[in-house]
Design a protein around this motif. Structure first.
Motif, PDB file in Angstrom:
ATOM      1  N   PRO A 199      -2.909  -0.311  20.524  1.00 27.27           N
ATOM      2  CA  PRO A 199      -2.496  -0.476  21.922  1.00 27.27           C
ATOM      3  C   PRO A 199      -1.894  -1.843  22.211  1.00 27.27           C
ATOM      4  N   GLU A 200      -2.456  -2.889  21.606  1.00 18.23           N
ATOM      5  CA  GLU A 200      -1.899  -4.224  21.833  1.00 18.23           C
ATOM      6  C   GLU A 200      -0.543  -4.364  21.160  1.00 18.23           C
ATOM      7  N   ILE A 201      -0.388  -3.809  19.963  1.00 18.40           N
ATOM      8  CA  ILE A 201       0.902  -3.856  19.288  1.00 18.40           C
ATOM      9  C   ILE A 201       1.960  -3.134  20.116  1.00 18.40           C
ATOM     10  N   LEU A 248       9.399  -8.435  15.841  1.00 20.35           N
ATOM     11  CA  LEU A 248       8.145  -9.152  15.664  1.00 20.35           C
ATOM     12  C   LEU A 248       7.586  -8.885  14.266  1.00 20.35           C
ATOM     13  N   HIS A 249       6.688  -9.736  13.849  1.00 16.91           N
ATOM     14  CA  HIS A 249       6.126  -9.687  12.497  1.00 16.91           C
ATOM     15  C   HIS A 249       4.979  -8.673  12.486  1.00 16.91           C
ATOM     16  N   TRP A 250       5.363  -7.387  12.548  1.00 12.94           N
ATOM     17  CA  TRP A 250       4.373  -6.322  12.742  1.00 12.94           C
ATOM     18  C   TRP A 250       3.381  -6.250  11.606  1.00 12.94           C
ATOM     19  N   ILE A 251       3.819  -6.412  10.364  1.00 12.99           N
ATOM     20  CA  ILE A 251       2.910  -6.302   9.223  1.00 12.99           C
ATOM     21  C   ILE A 251       1.809  -7.349   9.329  1.00 12.99           C
ATOM     22  N   TRP A 252       2.172  -8.584   9.651  1.00 17.03           N
ATOM     23  CA  TRP A 252       1.176  -9.648   9.776  1.00 17.03           C
ATOM     24  C   TRP A 252       0.186  -9.321  10.889  1.00 17.03           C
ATOM     25  N   LEU A 253       0.686  -8.820  12.011  1.00 18.93           N
ATOM     26  CA  LEU A 253      -0.190  -8.484  13.128  1.00 18.93           C
ATOM     27  C   LEU A 253      -1.202  -7.413  12.727  1.00 18.93           C
ATOM     28  N   ARG A 254      -0.739  -6.386  12.022  1.00 21.92           N
ATOM     29  CA  ARG A 254      -1.654  -5.335  11.585  1.00 21.92           C
ATOM     30  C   ARG A 254      -2.688  -5.879  10.607  1.00 21.92           C
ATOM     31  N   ARG A 255      -2.255  -6.750   9.714  1.00 27.36           N
ATOM     32  CA  ARG A 255      -3.194  -7.325   8.744  1.00 27.36           C
ATOM     33  C   ARG A 255      -4.224  -8.227   9.413  1.00 27.36           C
ATOM     34  N   GLN A 256      -3.882  -8.747  10.582  1.00 26.72           N
ATOM     35  CA  GLN A 256      -4.835  -9.559  11.331  1.00 26.72           C
ATOM     36  C   GLN A 256      -5.785  -8.693  12.161  1.00 26.72           C
ATOM     37  N   ARG A 277       5.319  -4.664  21.713  1.00 28.72           N
ATOM     38  CA  ARG A 277       6.633  -4.067  21.483  1.00 28.72           C
ATOM     39  C   ARG A 277       7.388  -3.893  22.802  1.00 28.72           C
ATOM     40  N   ARG A 278       6.681  -3.408  23.843  1.00 29.60           N
ATOM     41  CA  ARG A 278       7.324  -3.222  25.146  1.00 29.60           C
ATOM     42  C   ARG A 278       7.754  -4.555  25.744  1.00 29.60           C
ATOM     43  N   ALA A 279       6.883  -5.559  25.624  1.00 27.48           N
ATOM     44  CA  ALA A 279       7.217  -6.880  26.160  1.00 27.48           C
ATOM     45  C   ALA A 279       8.433  -7.462  25.435  1.00 27.48           C
ATOM     46  N   PHE A 280       8.486  -7.289  24.118  1.00 28.79           N
ATOM     47  CA  PHE A 280       9.619  -7.811  23.351  1.00 28.79           C
ATOM     48  C   PHE A 280      10.921  -7.175  23.809  1.00 28.79           C
ATOM     49  N   ALA A 313      18.610 -13.433  19.458  1.00 24.55           N
ATOM     50  CA  ALA A 313      18.313 -12.133  18.860  1.00 24.55           C
ATOM     51  C   ALA A 313      19.581 -11.503  18.306  1.00 24.55           C
ATOM     52  N   ILE A 314      19.420 -10.777  17.205  1.00 24.62           N
ATOM     53  CA  ILE A 314      20.533 -10.031  16.645  1.00 24.62           C
ATOM     54  C   ILE A 314      20.791  -8.803  17.515  1.00 24.62           C
ATOM     55  N   ARG A 315      22.008  -8.255  17.457  1.00 24.77           N
ATOM     56  CA  ARG A 315      22.310  -7.049  18.225  1.00 24.77           C
ATOM     57  C   ARG A 315      21.377  -5.920  17.780  1.00 24.77           C
ATOM     58  N   PRO A 316      20.696  -5.279  18.708  1.00 20.57           N
ATOM     59  CA  PRO A 316      19.730  -4.243  18.328  1.00 20.57           C
ATOM     60  C   PRO A 316      20.315  -3.136  17.474  1.00 20.57           C
ATOM     61  N   SER A 317      21.607  -2.837  17.621  1.00 24.22           N
ATOM     62  CA  SER A 317      22.212  -1.781  16.818  1.00 24.22           C
ATOM     63  C   SER A 317      22.198  -2.111  15.337  1.00 24.22           C
ATOM     64  N   ALA A 318      22.062  -3.434  15.027  1.00 25.91           N
ATOM     65  CA  ALA A 318      22.050  -3.847  13.623  1.00 25.91           C
ATOM     66  C   ALA A 318      20.649  -3.858  13.033  1.00 25.91           C
ATOM     67  N   VAL A 319      19.630  -3.595  13.879  1.00 19.70           N
ATOM     68  CA  VAL A 319      18.257  -3.623  13.407  1.00 19.70           C
ATOM     69  C   VAL A 319      17.877  -2.235  12.927  1.00 19.70           C
ATOM     70  N   THR A 320      17.473  -2.115  11.690  1.00 21.33           N
ATOM     71  CA  THR A 320      17.108  -0.819  11.145  1.00 21.33           C
ATOM     72  C   THR A 320      15.730  -0.427  11.595  1.00 21.33           C
ATOM     73  N   SER A 321      15.413   0.848  11.468  1.00 23.11           N
ATOM     74  CA  SER A 321      14.079   1.319  11.816  1.00 23.11           C
ATOM     75  C   SER A 321      13.032   0.682  10.947  1.00 23.11           C
ATOM     76  N   GLU A 322      13.398   0.364   9.686  1.00 27.18           N
ATOM     77  CA  GLU A 322      12.455  -0.281   8.786  1.00 27.18           C
ATOM     78  C   GLU A 322      12.090  -1.665   9.288  1.00 27.18           C
ATOM     79  N   THR A 323      13.100  -2.426   9.802  1.00 32.07           N
ATOM     80  CA  THR A 323      12.830  -3.756  10.335  1.00 32.07           C
ATOM     81  C   THR A 323      11.965  -3.661  11.580  1.00 32.07           C
ATOM     82  N   GLU A 324      12.252  -2.678  12.448  1.00 31.82           N
ATOM     83  CA  GLU A 324      11.460  -2.497  13.659  1.00 31.82           C
ATOM     84  C   GLU A 324       9.986  -2.297  13.327  1.00 31.82           C
ATOM     85  N   GLY A 325       9.715  -1.637  12.209  1.00 34.36           N
ATOM     86  CA  GLY A 325       8.329  -1.357  11.877  1.00 34.36           C
ATOM     87  C   GLY A 325       7.694  -2.362  10.967  1.00 34.36           C
ATOM     88  N   ALA A 326       8.452  -3.386  10.536  1.00 27.11           N
ATOM     89  CA  ALA A 326       7.948  -4.346   9.548  1.00 27.11           C
ATOM     90  C   ALA A 326       6.841  -5.206  10.114  1.00 27.11           C
TER      91      ALA A 326
END
Length: 287
Positions: free
Chosen positions: A216-218, A203-211, A222-225, A274-287
């Motif tokens: 708790p909602e984020i 998910l577009h975490w940076i945009w969500l935080r900027r909004q 994350r759990r729903a995703f 969705a891409i295979r989760p093993s290919a998703v970096t921690s940086e992308t998860e937090g983006a």
């Protein structure tokens, strides 16, 4: 037309080299620069500025404060062989900025008859908005983005440089489409897609935080995703079951319900995979 029509406000400024049809409707403080062309069915709101060499044609409405840079065309006939000159429309929302060489075509009778770009958008150089596209408010479209007809882009989405959007694709609210990304299917609200052929990476975490979305909602999103897009070897339930689970367990989270409603809505193109989760970096998860 080198002198303003008597029906136009005295505050209108038109360069002597511009061609403006007397039937056009111009609001207060409109500025039309050199070598511009404005057709007879055009409406320009207050404080619209056309820098130079801009062509506005067809049944086209520009909202208050729209700013258009050189070599932009708005409201020209669509690139659709079925188009037979029907009186279709084009609308640009207030305070939207169109940079150099942008092209925006009017709608077709086979669509809804209108191409619409929302308010407070930024469409950067060389981008193309095709016939019958509907773009929400606050959208940023970066250089060289192209889209087919009937594309829908939700409020606040970000489309990075040289992305290509297939016709009839839906991009959800607040989504992020990476640069040089071919999008052939729908992107969920707040989704982030990357790759030569778009794949959902989170998910577009940076945009969500900027909004201003609270932590708790984020975390709930994350759990729903993770339920909707389980890790490799995880829950193998069919998508309908996962959607039902998320709808039930996150009923009090409006943004999660928005994602579910988007995924359940009719679609001409299906959903981006969705891409295979093993290919998703921690940086992308937090983006």
């Amino acid at each position: 037309m080198k002198q303003p029509s008597a029906e136009w406000p005295r505050s209108v400024s038109i360069h002597p080299s511009a061609i403006v049809a007397p039937e056009a409707q111009l609001g207060e403080n409109v500025q039309i620069g050199p070598w511009c062309s404005v057709g007879p069915d055009v409406v320009l709101g207050k404080n619209v500025r056309l820098h130079s060499s801009v062509v506005i044609d067809g049944i086209t409405v520009l909202g208050d404060g729209v700013e258009i840079y050189p070599f932009v065309t708005v409201g020209m006939a669509p690139q659709d062989l079925k188009y037979r000159g029907e009186p279709t429309r084009c609308e640009i929302g207030e305070r939207t900025v169109l940079r150099e060489n942008v092209t925006i075509h009017r709608g077709t009778a086979q669509g809804d008859g209108i191409t619409r770009v929302g308010a407070h958008c930024l469409v950067m150089a060389n981008a193309h908005v095709a016939h019958d596209c509907v773009i929400g408010d606050g959208v940023i479209i970066v250089n060289n983005v192209v889209m087919g007809g009937h594309v829908e882009i939700g409020d606040g989405a970000r489309i990075m440089g040289a992305a290509a959007l297939h016709q009839f694709v839906r991009i959800g609210r607040g989504a992020l489409v990476g640069g040089v990304c071919g999008v052939e299917s729908d992107v969920i609200p707040y989704g982030s897609v990357l790759g030569n052929r778009a794949r959902l990476v989170g998910l577009h975490w940076i945009w969500l935080r900027r909004q201003g979305v609270e932590a708790p909602e984020i975390q709930a999103m994350r759990r729903a995703f993770r339920i909707l897009y389980p890790r490799q070897g995880g829950d193998g339930a069919v998508l309908e079951s996962r959607l039902a689970e998320v709808k039930r367990d996150f009923a009090d989270i409006p943004r999660v319900q928005e994602i579910v409603a988007f995924m359940e809505a009719p679609s001409r193109r299906g959903l981006v995979r969705a891409i295979r989760p093993s290919a998703v970096t921690s940086e992308t998860e937090g983006a």
